[in-house]
Each structure stands twice: as structure tokens, then as C-alpha cells.
Design a protein around this motif. Structure first.
Motif, PDB file in Angstrom:
ATOM      1  N   GLY A 153       4.434   3.198  -3.461  1.00  0.00           N
ATOM      2  CA  GLY A 153       3.476   2.100  -3.391  1.00  0.00           C
ATOM      3  C   GLY A 153       3.560   1.257  -4.636  1.00  0.00           C
ATOM      4  O   GLY A 153       4.118   1.668  -5.660  1.00  0.00           O
ATOM      5  N   GLN A 159      -3.813  -2.028  -3.101  1.00  0.00           N
ATOM      6  CA  GLN A 159      -3.484  -2.612  -1.813  1.00  0.00           C
ATOM      7  C   GLN A 159      -4.013  -1.813  -0.630  1.00  0.00           C
ATOM      8  O   GLN A 159      -4.052  -2.296   0.486  1.00  0.00           O
ATOM      9  N   GLY A 160      -4.374  -0.539  -0.849  1.00  0.00           N
ATOM     10  CA  GLY A 160      -4.865   0.244   0.277  1.00  0.00           C
ATOM     11  C   GLY A 160      -4.933   1.718  -0.051  1.00  0.00           C
ATOM     12  O   GLY A 160      -4.608   2.163  -1.163  1.00  0.00           O
ATOM     13  N   SER A 214      -3.836   6.172  -3.195  1.00  0.00           N
ATOM     14  CA  SER A 214      -4.442   4.840  -3.134  1.00  0.00           C
ATOM     15  C   SER A 214      -3.962   3.987  -4.279  1.00  0.00           C
ATOM     16  O   SER A 214      -3.599   4.485  -5.342  1.00  0.00           O
ATOM     17  N   PRO A 230       0.833  -1.213   0.000  1.00  0.00           N
ATOM     18  CA  PRO A 230       0.000   0.000   0.000  1.00  0.00           C
ATOM     19  C   PRO A 230       0.864   1.258   0.000  1.00  0.00           C
ATOM     20  O   PRO A 230       2.061   1.226   0.271  1.00  0.00           O
TER      21      PRO A 230
END
Length: 1425
Positions: free
Chosen positions: A982, A1028-1029, A1025, A955
Motif C-alpha cells: 500500500g 487511502q483505506g 490501513s 489502499p
């Protein structure tokens, strides 16, 4: 006719060319070819169109003519009988003719055809043939010509079986035969044969045919027995199942065991056996047959059966049938085997099925297994709150069903219930009496069990149902004796299970319920009343008994026998109490004078003279007989304690049952002397004292100390001050030292005397006027500055939510992977070999192959997930010299060696367990195998596996601090850095605090660093974002401090003026606080005779500005107090005026309002200073007031979407006008939220891309809306509308792009509209959810196990081929076999049969999308092999 003539000429010309005649023979024949029956007449006309010729004629063996000078000449014969006749017409030219002599022949076909033909057989005329013996049929055609035009057709019934043609060129009649060779079978018996002769004479002749008579045949065969190993159903006959066939019909006899048997009699099961059949027909046969009689199962079982658990049963079910039936027991629909020893689990209804190939029968058997009660379950220790309800459940399994009995302390609030084989105890309003043991007994005819549980009531102690009277006894030593009695309570009486008695600490007991107290020696009897009760057992209740004695004396003394102490030194006091009991009830209080105090530390009370603290005789909490005890405290004394009296008081606190008031005894007082060092009073004697010339000053040196200190003044020898004890009169400048000395210490204090000149009165008036003028100008300038900088300037307070998810949308992978870290854990798995030791002759072999599995079989790894990587080392020896190295890039992670003795090559496995981490993303991992033979052997090359790149998804993580606070400089710009790492690469979205900033939509695009086009303070948030998150970072932007240059300049002016006033005061202020230009002639207490008079008010204003702030604070006389008070009012008024210019002084309560459409709203506006007019400016419910400091804006039903209420105030002081705008949010939840596919209907197909549309109707304000997409319960996407600013209701939509997989078949998609209105809005935020959209995903068939399967087939047993496949639509199945004669197989997924043959079977599963096949290879296997 012309056409016929042309044809004849063409034909004759062609004939002449063939014979060498000139092609231009001018002759025409009426019939170039003629077919005529033998003996019939014939006529042919010959003509020419030439005029120059001698004549024409016919040259023929029968009916020829000479040359005749005619143009037409006919050849005619009444009966043609010459089989070789061949007529020709010729022409003779004249001398003048242009052609030579020529002729044209005519083709004559002469035929003869019989009226009848005959058929015969080589087997004779009776038509009888023997099966499978060759027979010749002959067809005779007599006197036929021409034979080459003859065709003979043979018929069997109406079907042509043979066609015969002939190539005989003879033109004369012949007798022709046609032969048909035929091998008959029994099926041919009764068939008819015939032959037909066809004469085909072409288009010029007739088509002739004739047929022979039909020849009927009879085929003799047999006798044949039509069975080999007959299996007859009971009731069938041998005649039906084993017919004996033959032609002629045979004579049949059946024998069984040498005796004649009737073949037409139905067979029963006892008639099976060996039979002999004899048949006579066209031949004689005899055959032995093993006849089997088949009949269905016959099953006999008892309908009910009862057995004792764990004992062998004798349940017997008999079954008969042939083939031998298979007996299967079923229970609850599942096949079971009945054990030899039945248990309770075997109780139930069984279905017994006996089946063979003929039929199936079943019987129902009810088996009852009786057994004693099982161990009691569900009865556990319970804990309940006081006053609550408690259930105790006693359950035991037994057959017959157990009966229950409870043993417990029975009270009125306990109810027993027995239902459905379970016994329950319900305890209502649990009390302490319900605490105890509860025993449940379960029994039946076989046995019994019991179990005990304990009930504990929280907040209550175990109550022993005994009452003692009195409840507590407190008796004084040597007082009159008393008695105590005990008895069970009312409920205890019903549960009492034994006698009641008294027991004492020494172990002695007394019979009966009465105890007599001895007040002379019963110091610690610890009396208890004892009894035994059901459910509780033996319990006791103690009598709280106290025999007390007041102390003989109480005294106080210093621990070290000191009566004096130095200040702040630790001092210990001890209080001695003699012969008191019980000591644990003793409380010691300490008094200083007549007031109690808490010492710095206090030791626990102890027994006087006790050296062993752990002795039982020294433990105050244990010993209840009279003791001598002492209490010691430590205190720190100060000068205030000098001469104080200290006392201690001993009090026996025996509770409410003891004497009131509690008995106590006070010690005699102890006087303490405290010595402390001198302290000079610097308040009366400051360090610096100004002395005006001509005015002497008195210096007083006062000091406190014990013993009283001695005061001395030390000063320069050139100074001659006047000393009188502790006072000193000075008039000269210099340093004067005061010393104070006693037995404890000495202290000094130096005073500097400064000589001053009095110039202040000269300038005091001028300065006062200047200060007032400048103050007025300053206030005027500042009020103008406030109006220009503050009025009409609005600040949006909390215009938006500070937490917002942003507009983040992802559908798919972004495979730009940064680096990630892996954490490793090695695990080695070794396959053992069977080497028998190592030696110098061990075989050395490097691995044939080293391979490594990829880190993840499903694609990129997710951070934090665990994965396994396997390294295979194939055929390596010796294993003990093998080492496996795991590499990550250039780093060796781990080296593993082996100590396994092995001589032959073996295969080794090494497994690396790793946890994905972002720091190793993009690195390569591989394994390396080495044989370490060196130095005893050669260096062998290492073998490496292929490397695999590690790809890790993780993330977003911000590269800079999670939250930042920045200052917005005036006229400058700020840059917000939201850069995050990320994998996949993060996507960014921004949320602004002010709606006006959203006009530039490029601001919210995917960018990590933002410079707002409109620079305003507030809270910004950025959302990064990926798949993954999501992470959010907040930026708090505040305004930089204002430029205070102007204010600083004004302050500088005042500082300068203050300095001038200070310097002037040194020369013009008199010692009494008045002003004088002739300070030298100033007389204390009299007004000055020269110099201007300055008003007292102005002088005091100056004096306050200088002397109150100066360290050389002059003492003001009493007559100037009124002036000081007046100046303080002026200063206060000026300060209020200057302070009132700061801020608008309007307060909105609340400052932000969130209200639903049509709901009521009320906001109060308050003024923080006096106001002339206070009101609300609004299109709805405007209001104002001139009396109050608050006014309310109230609307019963707010429906105006553009309402912006403003509170305004008109003040008495600057700023005189200001206003505050209310942050008002009017919201409306959507009328509907719906979801549907875009440009698509019906099921979706796996792997294709589709769009789902979510529509929201009538929602406001849209900038606070977030649409959240869910698949099932998982959020897959959210869409924010913060870039829209419409305050009124709008319709919006959001599109979700999906690529469905088969795992999503049947998944439900929903869209949720969330209005996130901040903390002032409704909590939780209002949401509206759409109806779910069910996703139907079509996907091709997928077999549960697609690999070909090899199965062993044992003849006579059932085999199952499982072709089950998943797919949508549901797959259809078809089977194909390698055996053409294999019976048709059902179109089912699972094929179960006992008649399959060895071979290959192919199953095809298909639906609308695709077809897939799977093979099953069935191999024959013999039983027992």
C-alpha cells in the motif's frame, strides 16, 4: 574678592605671555573687563602682593597716574568719553625684586544706545501696498555703539519674520539701517510690521532693546471673480457662488444676454446661460461665464400599467434634472431593462430610480401583463394501485387567472377542488371505472387551452360501463335459442354520450340492446355491446358466448399401426376426435388401465388432415366451428406395460356455465405387447456359493423375459451335477454357467462353487469369551482416557467479535511510496497557424523548448483518479514532420504525428489523460519531440522535456489470500502472515479471540507477521490501513486432529481377532449356524455328538461378527432368529456405552449471552444423555435438578461484573462428570462522552498541530469499545481498546492529533463511542455521541485574485477596485494612493468611485496573523477609444 583677584592675576599673566612679558607679573585688577555707558564714571583698583618693588601706576589716556609706592592704586574717571580708551596697570621692580617690570591691561567697552528707532516703507507712509509687488521696510537705529553687538528683529504681528546682524568693527557711534524686503499678498492686508533693536554687551554689561512703532499695511488687489465655470444649485445666487473680491471693494455689474442681471437673486433652472461680469476696483476687469443651474431629478411615472403579452408597450416615464439623471429600473432588488415587448415574466412591481449627483428619486410602477392561459402543466398520465388515492392536478398560468372545467367519466368517488389558481381531481379508492381520459380546460378572457391525461389502475382492467345479461352464454348445438340484453351501468347512464348497439365479428350490427342467438350457425359471432361515454370514449363489452357440440366419435390407434414394441423403444399413440366444437375447450386424457398417466412427450392438438399449420382454418385456438382433431403422445414402454390397455378420453371443459359434469367420450381400449430381453435373478443365485464338504447345494437359475426365455446350465465335463429344469444340485467345487435366451437377447450368469471345511465351532467359544473381555478392558481404558483429556478443559466459544476494526491511527502522510500503474488516454490539442503550404524550401527548426506539466498539481496522485499532463512544443517547423513520443521509463507509450501544413514555426500542445494505478508508482514520464526529415534531410536531434516521477497513493492489498485457515499442531506454533502492499506503507493492528492473549501488548504493535505467544485456536483478524483505506484479513485457526495411535492399536487388535474368527469359521461352523469340532459327522437338523457345546448367545455374537459382514453370508435357519435378536441387543448396548464416552453432552442455549447492566437474563442447559444431577454453579441464582434433562439459570437483574456461571452434569456413564462455562458478556453504555482540546483554548491557527481529547466515562466491557472520530460526517480516525481486559466499568480516553487548514474553519469534530458486542448483542451496536466541538481556525488573508490588476478608467464613469480577501479573523482593509492630494479613501474591501485619478492604488488586507497587499494600476482611457 580673593577669587576675583586670582582671576585678574590669571588674566594679566595670560596677557603678558601674549605680549612677551614674563608670566609672573605680580599685579591683580579688580575688573579685568568693564562695560560702561558713554559719559558715565568708571573705577578700577590695581593691587600687588609683592614687597620688593618701587611702586605701581596706571597708564591711560584719561586719568592716568605716576609710580606710587603703594600696594593698592585705584583708577577713577567721572565721565568716560574716549571711545578708544584702554587703561593698563604696571609695576616697577626694585633691585632686589625677582621679577621685571610688567603691566596688565584692562578691557573697557564704551556703548551708546538710542531711546527710539523708526520704521518706514518704500511704498509711502499711507501703508498701502499692491499685491505681489516688492516693498522694502527700513528700520533706522541712530547713534549706536558698538554696532557689532547690535541685532535687529523684524516682526509681522507677533511672529519674527527676519533677524539682521552687523559685522562693523567700529567702536564709535554710527547710524545703522536694517531693510526687510517683502512681497505682500491679499492675506497680508491689515497686518502690522515693527522692528526691534537688541544690544548684547555680554555678561559684564546690560541687555538693551528698543522697538519701533507698528506699521499697518493695506494690500490692494483685484477685482477677482472667484469662479470659472460655475455650477449652481437651483436657489443659489451668483453672489454666493461667484463672489467678486478686491481691495478696495470693487463695483460689480452682471449682464445676461446684454441685460442687467441681479446677482443676489436666486437662480432657477431657466436662468442658466452665458453671463458677463464687469468689476471696477484697483483695476477694471470683464469676464464671460457659462452658468449652469443644477437641480435634482424629477420623475413622473404611472403607478400601474397593464399590457398585452408580446405586444409593444407605451409605458413612458419622464425625467428631468441637471446633470442629466440616470434612470434605472429595479425588480426584486435587481437591476433590469424593460423590454419593448413585455412578457408574463415582466409582471410585477418595479422601482424606477432617477438619480444624478445631487439627489435620487424613485417611483413604484405595478406592471400587469395579461396573457392567455399557458399550456397546462402538472397534468400527467397516472398509474395507481387498485383501491388507492389518485390526485390529478391541472395548473395553467394566465392573467387574468384561468378558470377550469373537467371532462371525464364522472363517478361518486371523484371530487373536484379549485384553489389558488389550480384545479385538482381527487379519486378516492380507485376502481376500474376511474380508468380513462381526463381532460382539463383552462380559459380566461384572452384565450383557452386544454390537456388530456390518462389514468391507469394497476390490478384492474379498463371497465366499460355496460352490463350484459347473462354474463356468459354456453349453448349446445341445435338447442333452443336464447336472447342476450345489454345496458349501461348506473354510473354509465350519467356519462352516456350516444346510443347502445350490438356488433358482431363479421362487422354487422343490430340496433337496440337485445340479441337473438341462432344455435344452428352462430359458431363464432363474437358479440359485443357498444356505447360511447364521456372520458372513456367508445367502448365495448364482449359477451362470452360458446356454441358447443360433443364429438361424434373418439378412437385410439398406434401412429405406425404397430401393436407390439421392444422395451425402452419410443412408441406413439394418437387419439382422433371427430366433429367437435369448440376444439380449444377440448381436453384429452390418457389412461393406462384405469389410471391416467403423463406421457414422456405430448404434441399439441392439431386439426386432422391439416397440412398448413399457419392456415387460419387449422388454428384450433381460432376456429370455433366443429373440427376433426387429433392428439399424439410419445411413451417409452417397459416390461410392466406388457399386455396393458391404453385408452384416450375427450372432454369439453366449458366452465361453470356449461353443462355439469362436462361432456366427455372415451375411446375403445388398445392392447400393447412389450417384448424385453431375459434378466437372471442374481439374488437367488449369488456369484460365489460356499459348499461344505458332504453337504450338496441346490442352485436355482430363474430368469424373466418376453417371450419367456429358455434356461440352460453349462459346466465342466468332469462334473456330473443333477439338472432339473432351472435347478442344479452341486457338491463339488467349480464354475457353473447359467444362460437365459429369447428372441430379443441372451444373458449369462456364472457361479463359483467353493468347497469349505467346518472348523469354526472349535474356536467359537474361546473367541467369544476373548471378545467380551477385551471389550470390557477397552471401555475401561477409554473412560479413563476421556476423563484425563476432556474433564476440566474449557473452550472459549466466541469470546470476542470476529469483525473488529482494530486500533488504526493515522495523522499525516507516510511518503514511502511503492509502485503503481497508470492507464493512459492521449488527447492532442493543436493550435492552428496560418501557413500557406509546404515546399522544398520549408524552414526546418527544432523546438526552442519542450516542457511538461507535473502529473498532479496538488501532490501525490490517488489510485483511480484521473489527471492530465500537458506537453508544450514551442516554435517548431515544419509541423507535419513533428512527432511527439510519450515515454514511461524505457517504454514508449504513444507516438503522435501531425499532418498540418505550416511553413512558419508554430507551438503545439499534447495532452495526456491518465488514470492513476499502483503498478506505475515511482516511474518517470516525459515527452519527446522529433522532426522526422530523414532520409530527404539531415537527422535532427530530438528535444526532451524534463521527466516527472509518478507517485500514486493506493489502499492496502494483501499479498497472500484474503482469508486463511490453519491447523494448530499439538505442541507446535503457527505464524500468521498479514503482509500487505500500500502507499503510504500500511500500519497493522491485530485482534485476538482470547482475552488472555492480550496480556502481551507487543502482540498488537505495528507488525505484519505475527507468532502468538499463547497458541490457541479461534479467529484472528489483522487490519492493514493507510490514508487511502482499510482492509481486514481473517485467520481461522483450528486444532489438528488428535493422535489416534492408541485407538488405532485397539482397532488393529479387533481386526486381528476378526480375521482369526473368520478363518476358524470356515472349519467349525455348520451349515445350520452351530459349532462342531467333528464337522464330518454333522447331520443336518441334529445336534453334534462330539465337541464342546457353545452357548447360543456367544455363538451368535461370533456369527454376527463374521457372517453378517462377509460376502459369503450363510443362510441362517429359522430356529436361530431368537439368538440373532439377542445378539443385536448386546451389540447395541456395547455401541451405546462406547459412544456415550464422546463429548461432555451438555448444550447451552444460547451458548453466548450479551446482556445490559441491570437487565434480566435466562440460559438453558440441556443434557444429551441420561444424567444423575444437572445444575448451575453461580454466585447468583444457582440451581440443580435430578429429574429433568434441562435446567435454567435465570437472573431478573444482573449487576455482578465478575459473574461466570458454569453448567455441570453428573452422568451414569463415562465421562461421569463434565461442565460447560457460559460465555457471558455484561455491558454498560457510557455515562457520558465528551471532547475538548488539550492544553489549548480559543481559535486554532492554520498549519499548527493540536490535540483533541475524547473522554468516555463508565463503560464496560472496554475491550469491545471502538472510539470513532468524525469531522463533519467523515470518519478520520478510530481507536480500539481490545488490549484492555477489565470486565467492570472504566474511564478511557483517546487523542486525535490534527493540523487544521482554512478549509476546516467551522468544521465540527465529534467522538462516537461504539460497543460492538457481536451478533448476540443489540443491533445496531449501542452508540453514544459527544457534543460537537466547533473548530475555529485562524488563517492569514488570502485574496480571491492576488495578482496585480490593470483597469481602464474612463473619465466621469464609476470604477470598482475589488480587494476582497478571505481570512480569519475577518481582514481589515486600508488603501494607499500614488496621489498625495487624493481624497481619503474608505477602509472597505471594495472601492467604488467616479473621482479616482489614474495611478497606482495599493490595498492592504490584514488580520492578527499577517498583512498582505495587492496593487491596482488604473490607466486613463478616453471615451470611444
Amino acid at each position: 574678592m580673593r577669587h576675583s583677584a586670582s582671576f585678574i592675576r590669571l588674566f594679566v599673566g595670560s596677557l603678558l605671555i601674549a605680549t612677551g612679558v614674563h608670566t609672573s607679573c605680580p599685579i591683580e585688577l579688580s575688573h579685568p573687563s568693564v562695560v560702561v555707558k558713554y559719559g558715565d564714571p568708571i573705577s578700577i583698583n590695581c593691587s600687588t602682593s609683592e614687597s620688593q618693588f618701587e611702586g605701581i601706576g596706571w597708564e591711560v589716556s584719561q586719568g592716568g597716574t605716576g609710580v606710587e609706592p603703594v600696594n593698592h592704586l585705584t583708577w577713577a574717571v567721572k565721565s568716560v568719553t574716549d571711545w578708544t580708551i584702554s587703561p593698563s596697570c604696571f609695576i616697577s621692580p626694585s633691585k632686589d625684586s625677582q621679577f621685571k617690570q610688567c603691566l596688565v591691561p584692562t578691557k573697557v567697552v564704551l556703548y551708546k544706545f538710542p531711546q527710539t528707532i523708526s520704521i518706514s516703507s518704500s511704498s509711502g507712509d499711507n501703508g498701502v501696498l499692491k499685491e505681489m509687488e516688492e516693498n522694502n521696510f527700513t528700520c533706522g537705529i541712530h547713534n549706536i555703539a558698538p554696532v557689532q553687538n547690535l541685532t535687529v528683529r523684524w516682526y509681522k504681528g507677533d511672529a519674527i519674520v527676519y533677524t539682521d546682524t552687523f559685522d562693523n568693527p567700529s567702536r564709535e557711534p554710527v547710524d545703522q539701517l536694517s531693510v526687510l524686503r517683502f512681497i505682500p499678498t491679499r492675506q497680508d492686508s491689515g497686518a502690522t510690521f515693527r522692528c526691534e533693536a537688541h544690544l548684547d554687551l555680554g555678561p559684564e554689561g546690560p541687555q538693551l532693546n528698543v522697538s519701533s512703532q507698528e506699521y499697518n499695511i493695506t494690500v490692494h488687489f483685484g477685482p477677482d471673480v472667484q469662479c470659472s465655470a460655475p455650477e449652481l444649485l437651483e436657489g443659489e445666487t451668483l453672489e454666493q457662488h461667484c463672489p467678486v473680491t478686491g481691495n478696495p471693494t470693487p463695483f460689480v455689474r452682471w449682464l445676461k444676454d446684454g441685460q442687467a442681471a441681479e446677482a443676489s437673486v436666486p437662480l432657477s433652472r431657466d436662468k442658466a446661460g452665458l453671463y458677463t461680469v464687469k468689476a471696477e476696483g484697483s483695476s477694471v476687469i470683464e469676464k464671460e461665464l457659462r452658468v449652469l443651474v443644477l437641480y435634482g431629478p424629477e420623475l413622473n411615472c404611472p403607478s400601474t400599467y397593464t399590457a398585452l403579452e408580446y405586444t409593444p408597450h407605451n409605458l413612458n416615464c419622464t425625467v428631468e434634472g441637471y446633470p442629466k439623471p440616470e434612470t434605472i429600473w429595479y425588480k426584486d432588488g435587481e437591476e433590469v431593462e424593460l423590454p419593448e415587448n413585455l412578457t408574463r415574466r415582466d409582471t410585477g412591481q418595479y422601482l424606477v430610480t432617477a438619480s444624478n449627483t445631487l439627489s435620487s428619486v424613485n417611483r413604484t410602477v405595478e406592471i400587469t401583463v395579461i396573457y392567455p392561459p399557458s399550456q397546462i402543466v402538472e397534468l400527467e398520465d397516472s398509474e395507481a394501485d387498485l383501491g388507492s388515492t389518485v390526485w390529478l392536478k391541472c395548473s395553467s398560468m394566465g392573467n387574468p387567472r384561468p378558470k377550469y372545467f373537467w371532462n371525464y367519466y364522472r363517478t361518486a368517488n371523484v371530487v373536484e377542488e379549485n384553489e389558488d389558481g389550480v384545479s385538482r381531481l381527487l379519486i378516492h379508492n380507485a376502481t376500474a371505472y376511474n380508468m380513462g381520459s381526463y381532460t382539463c380546460h383552462a380559459w380566461n378572457d384572452i384565450g383557452q387551452v386544454s390537456k388530456t391525461a390518462r389514468v391507469t389502475v394497476k390490478g384492474a382492467q379498463q371497465e366499460c360501463p355496460i352490463e350484459i345479461s347473462p354474463g356468459r352464454m354456453v349453448i349446445q348445438y341445435q338447442a333452443r335459442g336464447q336472447i342476450a340484453t345489454c345496458k349501461p351501468t348506473s354510473s354509465g347512464s350519467r356519462n352516456k354520450d350516444g346510443k347502445i348497439y350490438w356488433q358482431f365479428h363479421q362487422g354487422t350490427t343490430t340496433d337496440g340492446a337485445v340479441w337473438f342467438v341462432d344455435t344452428h350457425k352462430d359458431w363464432d359471432p363474437r358479440p359485443s355491446c357498444n356505447a360511447t361515454f364521456k372520458g372513456i370514449g367508445t367502448c365495448r363489452r364482449y359477451l362470452d358466448f360458446t356454441l358447443y357440440k360433443t364429438p361424434d366419435s373418439v378412437s385410439i390407434r398406434p401412429v405406425d399401426n404397430l401393436s407390439s414394441v421392444v422395451e425402452e423403444g419410443e412408441f406413439q399413440l394418437q387419439c382422433d376426435i371427430t366433429n367437435v366444437a369448440p376444439a380449444q375447450s377440448l381436453t384429452v386424457r390418457w389412461y393406462r388401465g384405469n389410471e391416467t398417466f403423463e406421457p414422456r412427450s405430448k404434441e399439441s392438438m392439431r386439426v386432422t388432415g391439416c397440412l398448413h399449420e399457419n392456415s387460419a382454418d387449422c388454428n384450433i385456438s381460432v376456429v370455433r366451428s366443429p373440427l376433426n382433431v387429433s392428439s399424439t403422445i410419445s411413451i417409452a414402454l417397459n416390461k410392466k406395460d406388457n399386455g396393458a390397455e391404453f385408452r384416450c378420453e375427450a372432454q369439453l371443459d366449458l366452465g361453470p356455465e356449461g353443462p355439469q359434469p362436462p361432456p366427455n367420450m372415451m375411446s375403445s381400449p388398445l392392447n400393447i405387447t412389450v417384448y424385453y430381453k431375459p434378466v437372471i435373478n442374481t439374488t437367488k443365485l449369488p456369484k460365489t456359493i460356499p459348499v461344505f464338504r458332504g453337504y450338496p447345494e441346490v442352485l436355482v437359475c430363474a430368469a424373466d423375459g418376453h417371450p419367456p426365455p429358455k434356461i440352460q446350465w453349462l459346466y465342466s465335463s468332469d462334473r456330473v451335477p443333477h439338472v432339473s429344469g432351472d435347478t442344479l444340485i452341486v457338491s463339488e467345487a467349480g464354475f457353473y454357467n447359467c444362460s437365459a435366451t429369447n428372441d430379443i437377447d441372451s444373458t449369462f450368469h456364472e457361479v463359483e462353487v467353493i468347497l469349505k471345511e467346518d472348523y469354526l465351532p472349535l474356536i467359537a467359544g474361546f473367541v467369544a469369551v476373548t471378545v467380551v473381555a477385551i471389550s470390557i478392558v477397552f471401555v475401561f481404558i477409554y473412560s479413563i482416557y476421556y476423563k484425563n483429556t476432556r474433564m476440566r478443559r474449557y473452550n472459549l466459544k466466541n469470546p470476542k467479535l470476529s469483525n473488529h476494526n482494530g486500533n488504526v491511527a493515522h495523522n499525516g502522510w507516510d511518503l514511502q511510496f511503492p509502485m503503481t500503474k497508470l492507464s493512459y488516454q492521449l488527447q492532442l490539442i493543436i493550435q492552428p497557424d496560418r501557413g500557406d503550404g509546404l515546399g522544398v524550401s520549408d524552414r526546418r527548426q527544432t523546438p526552442d523548448r519542450v516542457s511538461m506539466s507535473p502529473p498532479s498539481q496538488t501532490g501525490p496522485m490517488a489510485e483511480g483518479a484521473k489527471y492530465s499532463v500537458q506537453c508544450d512544443i514551442v516554435n517548431v517547423a515544419p509541423a507535419r514532420n513533428l512527432s511527439v513520443h510519450w515515454h514511461k521509463g524505457k517504454e514508449i507509450l504513444y507516438t503522435e504525428t501531425f499532418n498540418e501544413p505550416a511553413r512558419n514555426p508554430v507551438t503545439k500542445l499534447s495532452v495526456l489523460n491518465l488514470t492513476a494505478h499502483r503498478d506505475d508508482n515511482g516511474t518517470h514520464i516525459w515527452c519527446e519531440a522529433k522532426l522526422n526529415i530523414w532520409p530527404t534531410g539531415p537527422r535532427l536531434p530530438s528535444v526532451q522535456s524534463e521527466s516527472h516521477q509518478v507517485i500514486v497513493l493506493y489502499p492496502p492489498t494483501f499479498t497472500q489470500p484474503a482469508n486463511e485457515t490453519l491447523e494448530l499442531p499439538a505442541g507446535g506454533k503457527i505464524t500468521l502472515n498479514c503482509t500487505a502492499t500500500g502507499n503510504p506503507v500500511p500500519v497493522y493492528s491485530w485482534h485476538f479471540p482470547h482475552p488472555i492473549q492480550l496480556t502481551n501488548k507487543n502482540q498488537i504493535t505495528n507488525q505484519s507477521i505475527l507468532t502468538p505467544s499463547i497458541q490457541l485456536p479461534g479467529t484472528y483478524n489483522c487490519t492493514a490501513s493507510n490514508a487511502q483505506g482499510t482492509k481486514t484479513k481473517y485467520f481461522t485457526v483450528i486444532e489438528a486432529k488428535r493422535n489416534l495411535t492408541t485407538f488405532g492399536a485397539l482397532v488393529g487388535v479387533f481386526v486381528f481377532l476378526g480375521a482369526v474368527l473368520f478363518i476358524g469359521g470356515l472349519y467349525f461352523v455348520t451349515p445350520e449356524g452351530t459349532f462342531s469340532f467333528s464337522k464330518g459327522s454333522y447331520i443336518r437338523g441334529q445336534p453334534t455328538s462330539s465337541g464342546p457345546f457353545i452357548p447360543c448367545g456367544v455363538a451368535k455374537l461370533v456369527q454376527v461378527g463374521i457372517f453378517l459382514l462377509s460376502p459369503r453370508n450363510r443362510r441362517l435357519s429359522a430356529e436361530n432368529n431368537m439368538g440373532n435378536n439377542f445378539l443385536q441387543w448386546i451389540v447395541t448396548l456395547c455401541m451405546f456405552y462406547s459412544v456415550s464416552g464422546e463429548g461432555c453432552s451438555l448444550i447451552l442455549k444460547p451458548s453466548r449471552v450479551v446482556v445490559g447492566f441491570g437487565e434480566s437474563v435466562s440460559v438453558s442447559c440441556e443434557a444429551a444423555r441420561p444424567v444423575r444431577v444437572l445444575g448451575w454453579e453461580s454466585a447468583i441464582s444457582a440451581a440443580h435438578t435430578q429429574q429433568d434433562l434441562s435446567v435454567q439459570w435465570k437472573v431478573d437483574s444482573l449487576i455482578d461484573w465478575i459473574e461466570e456461571p458454569i453448567c455441570y452434569g453428573v452422568f451414569f456413564t463415562a465421562p461421569r462428570q463434565c461442565e460447560e462455562k457460559l460465555n457471558l458478556v455484561l455491558y454498560k453504555t457510557p455515562d457520558s462522552v465528551s471532547i475538548r482540546p488539550v492544553n489549548h483554548s480559543g481559535p486554532m491557527v492554520e498549519g499548527k498541530e493540536y490535540q483533541l481529547l475524547c473522554e468516555v466515562q463508565n463503560i464496560a466491557p472496554v475491550q469491545y469499545l471502538t472510539l470513532r472520530w468524525y469531522r463533519g460526517q467523515t470518519e478520520v480516525y478510530n481507536h480500539s481498546f481490545s488490549d484492555l481486559t477489565s470486565p467492570s466499568p472504566v474511564q478511557v480516553s483517546s487523542i486525535l492529533v490534527i493540523t487544521p487548514t482554512k478549509a476546516e474553519n467551522g468544521a465540527q469534530y465529534t467522538c462516537v463511542a461504539v460497543l460492538e458486542l457481536g451478533p448476540e448483542g443489540p443491533q445496531p451496536p449501542p452508540t453514544v455521541t459527544s457534543e460537537p466541538l466547533n473548530a475555529s481556525v485562524y488563517f492569514p488573508p488570502t485574496f480571491l485574485s492576488p495578482e496585480p490588476e490593470v483597469l481602464d478608467l474612463i473619465v466621469g464613469t464609476e470604477i470598482t477596485l475589488n480587494c476582497t480577501a478571505t481570512g480569519n479573523p475577518t481582514p481589515m482593509y486600508s488603501w494607499q494612493s500614488s496621489h498625495p492630494i487624493q481624497e481619503r479613501m474608505e477602509d472597505e474591501a471594495v472601492l467604488t468611485s467616479s473621482s479616482l485619478l489614474p495611478g497606482t492604488y495599493t490595498c492592504t488586507a490584514s488580520n492578527k496573523l499577517e498583512k498582505k497587499s495587492k496593487q491596482f494600476i488604473v490607466k486613463a482611457k478616453t471615451k470611444g477609444v
